[in-house]
Write an enzyme that holds these catalytic residues in place. Structure first.
Site, PDB file in Angstrom:
ATOM      1  CB  THR A 218     -72.855  -9.614 -93.755  1.00  0.00           C
ATOM      2  OG1 THR A 218     -73.945  -9.060 -93.019  1.00  0.00           O
ATOM      3  CG2 THR A 218     -72.724  -8.921 -95.093  1.00  0.00           C
TER       4      THR A 218
ATOM      5  CE1 TYR B 293     -78.187  -4.438-100.087  1.00  0.00           C
ATOM      6  CE2 TYR B 293     -78.275  -4.719-102.469  1.00  0.00           C
ATOM      7  CZ  TYR B 293     -78.263  -5.266-101.196  1.00  0.00           C
ATOM      8  OH  TYR B 293     -78.342  -6.634-101.018  1.00  0.00           O
TER       9      TYR B 293
ATOM     10  CE  LYS C 207     -77.780 -10.049-101.216  1.00  0.00           C
ATOM     11  NZ  LYS C 207     -76.545  -9.606-100.519  1.00  0.00           N
TER      12      LYS C 207
ATOM     13  CD  GLU D 102     -84.904  -4.064 -96.898  1.00  0.00           C
ATOM     14  OE1 GLU D 102     -83.745  -3.674 -96.724  1.00  0.00           O
ATOM     15  OE2 GLU D 102     -85.291  -5.224 -96.575  1.00  0.00           O
TER      16      GLU D 102
ATOM     17  CG  ASN E 275     -74.074 -11.909 -99.097  1.00  0.00           C
ATOM     18  OD1 ASN E 275     -74.806 -11.617-100.036  1.00  0.00           O
ATOM     19  ND2 ASN E 275     -73.838 -11.094 -98.085  1.00  0.00           N
TER      20      ASN E 275
ATOM     21  CG  HIS F 195     -81.735  -8.294 -98.705  1.00  0.00           C
ATOM     22  ND1 HIS F 195     -80.977  -7.388 -98.020  1.00  0.00           N
ATOM     23  CD2 HIS F 195     -83.032  -7.950 -98.473  1.00  0.00           C
ATOM     24  CE1 HIS F 195     -81.781  -6.519 -97.406  1.00  0.00           C
ATOM     25  NE2 HIS F 195     -83.040  -6.845 -97.673  1.00  0.00           N
TER      26      HIS F 195
ATOM     27  CG  PHE G 299     -69.443  -2.632-100.005  1.00  0.00           C
ATOM     28  CD1 PHE G 299     -70.826  -2.722-100.145  1.00  0.00           C
ATOM     29  CD2 PHE G 299     -68.931  -2.278 -98.756  1.00  0.00           C
ATOM     30  CE1 PHE G 299     -71.671  -2.472 -99.068  1.00  0.00           C
ATOM     31  CE2 PHE G 299     -69.771  -2.035 -97.671  1.00  0.00           C
ATOM     32  CZ  PHE G 299     -71.140  -2.127 -97.830  1.00  0.00           C
TER      33      PHE G 299
HETATM   34  N1  LIG Z   1     -67.057  -5.180 -97.018  1.00  0.00           N
HETATM   35  C1  LIG Z   1     -67.830  -5.583 -98.030  1.00  0.00           C
HETATM   36  N2  LIG Z   1     -67.297  -5.961 -99.210  1.00  0.00           N
HETATM   37  C2  LIG Z   1     -68.057  -6.368-100.233  1.00  0.00           C
HETATM   38  N3  LIG Z   1     -69.392  -6.434-100.195  1.00  0.00           N
HETATM   39  C3  LIG Z   1     -69.976  -6.065 -99.044  1.00  0.00           C
HETATM   40  C4  LIG Z   1     -69.239  -5.623 -97.912  1.00  0.00           C
HETATM   41  N4  LIG Z   1     -70.096  -5.344 -96.918  1.00  0.00           N
HETATM   42  C5  LIG Z   1     -71.298  -5.588 -97.427  1.00  0.00           C
HETATM   43  N5  LIG Z   1     -71.235  -6.034 -98.702  1.00  0.00           N
HETATM   44  C6  LIG Z   1     -72.322  -6.401 -99.570  1.00  0.00           C
HETATM   45  O1  LIG Z   1     -73.379  -5.501 -99.342  1.00  0.00           O
HETATM   46  C7  LIG Z   1     -74.515  -6.209 -98.884  1.00  0.00           C
HETATM   47  C8  LIG Z   1     -75.241  -5.359 -97.885  1.00  0.00           C
HETATM   48  O2  LIG Z   1     -74.481  -5.248 -96.701  1.00  0.00           O
HETATM   49  P1  LIG Z   1     -75.178  -5.292 -95.282  1.00  0.00           P
HETATM   50  O3  LIG Z   1     -74.234  -4.715 -94.307  1.00  0.00           O
HETATM   51  O4  LIG Z   1     -76.546  -4.694 -95.396  1.00  0.00           O
HETATM   52  O5  LIG Z   1     -75.233  -6.843 -95.012  1.00  0.00           O
HETATM   53  P2  LIG Z   1     -76.489  -7.774 -94.877  1.00  0.00           P
HETATM   54  O6  LIG Z   1     -77.604  -7.004 -94.259  1.00  0.00           O
HETATM   55  O7  LIG Z   1     -76.082  -9.048 -94.214  1.00  0.00           O
HETATM   56  O8  LIG Z   1     -76.764  -8.126 -96.369  1.00  0.00           O
HETATM   57  P3  LIG Z   1     -78.062  -7.768 -97.197  1.00  0.00           P
HETATM   58  O9  LIG Z   1     -78.428  -6.317 -96.915  1.00  0.00           O
HETATM   59  O10 LIG Z   1     -77.675  -8.018 -98.626  1.00  0.00           O
HETATM   60  O11 LIG Z   1     -79.069  -8.727 -96.666  1.00  0.00           O
HETATM   61  C9  LIG Z   1     -73.977  -7.516 -98.330  1.00  0.00           C
HETATM   62  O12 LIG Z   1     -74.915  -8.547 -98.384  1.00  0.00           O
HETATM   63  C10 LIG Z   1     -72.815  -7.798 -99.248  1.00  0.00           C
HETATM   64  O13 LIG Z   1     -73.247  -8.423-100.438  1.00  0.00           O
HETATM   65 MG   LIG Z   2     -78.489  -5.311 -95.089  1.00  0.00          MG
END
Ligand SMILES: Nc1ncnc2c1ncn2[C@@H]1O[C@H](COP(=O)(O)OP(=O)(O)OP(=O)(O)O)[C@@H](O)[C@H]1O
Ligand SMILES: [Mg+2]
Length: 153
Positions: A93, A51, A11, A128, A114, A117, A59
């Site tokens: 996450t 997303y 990211k 994706e 974080n 992805h 968020f």
């Molecule tokens: N509660 C939250 N507050 C802020 N940002 C969040 C929150 N939950 C998720 N995100 C953001 O949205 C992204 C997507 O959430 P997801 O639940 O898909 O987590 P992930 O699968 O671990 O991450 P990613 O999809 O980015 O790989 C997270 O990586 C994070 O950057």
């Molecule tokens: Mg995810």
């Protein structure tokens, strides 16, 4: 043991912090194989499609602004059980809970920053990969070390 492909993205925070090499290196050292890569700016349209499942969540807007705020390194990685292997290499996450030794556990502290992805399942991975790459962008090749990584590749 199924050979899988996963969509992985460093990211904008990872690019800005100079961690592209570190993250690629961890996946390479795990034994996974890079089969496609594209360093690119992300349009709002692409970010929203990627997303889509999070649309409407509190968020969402911040997430879209973040992911379009600078270039990303988009990639496809391949290997046995690649999806789960990559998720465990990334850590949870929220980096606060991510275990030491994981990318997020070692290098990040905030859920909104974080670093990386990785696809969360076979269906998402397929969707994706098709969203970010054309089929001809995926390179199929063998590596001399493959039998040293997988008993029966
Ligand atoms: N509660 C939250 N507050 C802020 N940002 C969040 C929150 N939950 C998720 N995100 C953001 O949205 C992204 C997507 O959430 P997801 O639940 O898909 O987590 P992930 O699968 O671990 O991450 P990613 O999809 O980015 O790989 C997270 O990586 C994070 O950057
Ligand atoms: Mg995810």
């Amino acid at each position: 043991m199924a050979v899988e492909r996963s969509f992985v993205m460093v990211k904008p925070d990872g690019v800005q912090r100079g961690l592209v090499g570190e993250i690629i290196s961890r996946l390479e050292r795990r034994g996974l194989k890079l089969v496609a890569a594209r360093f690119m700016a992300v349009s709002r349209e692409l970010a929203e499609k990627h997303y889509e499942v999070h649309r409407g969540k509190p968020f969402f807007e911040g997430l879209i602004r973040f992911i379009t705020s600078g270039p990303v390194m988009a990639m496809v990685w391949e290997g046995p059980n690649a999806i789960e292997v990559i998720r465990s290499t990334m850590g949870t996450t929220n980096p606060v809970q991510a275990g030491p030794g994981t990318i997020r556990g070692d290098l990040a502290v905030d859920i909104g920053r974080n670093l990386v992805h990785g696809s969360d399942g076979p269906d998402t991975a397929e969707k994706e990969i098709a969203l970010w790459f054309r089929p001809e962008d995926i390179v199929e090749y063998g590596r001399a070390a493959d039998p040293w990584v997988v008993e029966r590749p």
